[in-house]
Design an enzyme around this catalytic site. Sequence first.
Site, PDB file in Angstrom:
ATOM      1  CB  ILE A  63      -0.917   0.014   1.234  1.00  0.00           C
ATOM      2  CG1 ILE A  63      -1.819  -1.223   1.232  1.00  0.00           C
ATOM      3  CG2 ILE A  63      -1.755   1.291   1.274  1.00  0.00           C
ATOM      4  CD1 ILE A  63      -2.670  -1.353   2.488  1.00  0.00           C
ATOM      5  CB  SER A  64       1.467   3.884  -2.485  1.00  0.00           C
ATOM      6  OG  SER A  64       1.674   3.037  -3.582  1.00  0.00           O
TER       7      SER A  64
END
Length: 261
Positions: A58-59
């Site tokens: 998840i950035s």
Amino acid sequence: MIEQLWELHALRSDRVAAVFGRMDRHAFAPEVPVDEVYAATTAVVTKRDEHGAAVSSISAPQIQAFMLEQADIQPGMRVLEVGSGGLNAAMLAELVGETGGVTTMDIDPEITDRARTLLDAAGYSRVQVVCGDAETGLPGLGLFDVVLVTVGCWDVPPAWIEHLIEGGRIVVPLRMRGITRSLSLRRTGDHLVADSAEVCGFVKIRGQGAHRERMLLLHGDRIALRFDDDTCPMIPPTGQGVGDRPRRRLVRGDGRCHGTV
């Protein structure tokens, strides 16, 4: 987190900020401590390969924010996300609204299964999840207003351009000479025109578009040089004594330390 994103100039519009305010990030990373999930500059790794390298994450909110700002997504648009995780697709769904559509695609069935489960649980069943290699084509998916890529790439495949409407936009992390920049590229006829660039970092794309880096180890495993292409010099594995000698201080004429070698 949102205050920090404004300070970092990652958030630039109230509309994107409102999406971050509505999103329960922890629902897409239930196994991760909440303070880590909401840290403005921290990515959350969700899968690693057999060597321990991250292959899905998840950035960081900072990167998600400025990429969404670059994409300039409006209600009613059709958006393709290349690289699934769930959370970013949910934010895209918020931006396009009920009249728009979001398709998220990944080459790894384990990742798409996880994304499907998390999206359904969070109330985003309208997001389409597809397992496949986006590099080789997108059969049956039609045209998109925006293609948002969340994996590091070395090129822009023709398939992404072919599935983009005239005037549509591709936002892609493109690696050039050792630096990855998120580029906002607008389709104009048969070519793309860049109008925005942000330095970032992403897990590498897999499948047909994968690119093998070359690593040159110097002084055992204490110093390493990484090359994106075939420019890696032919230096013996020993590195010819690089790093063997003691450090020396570089001092300017005014007596201030300029650095070490």
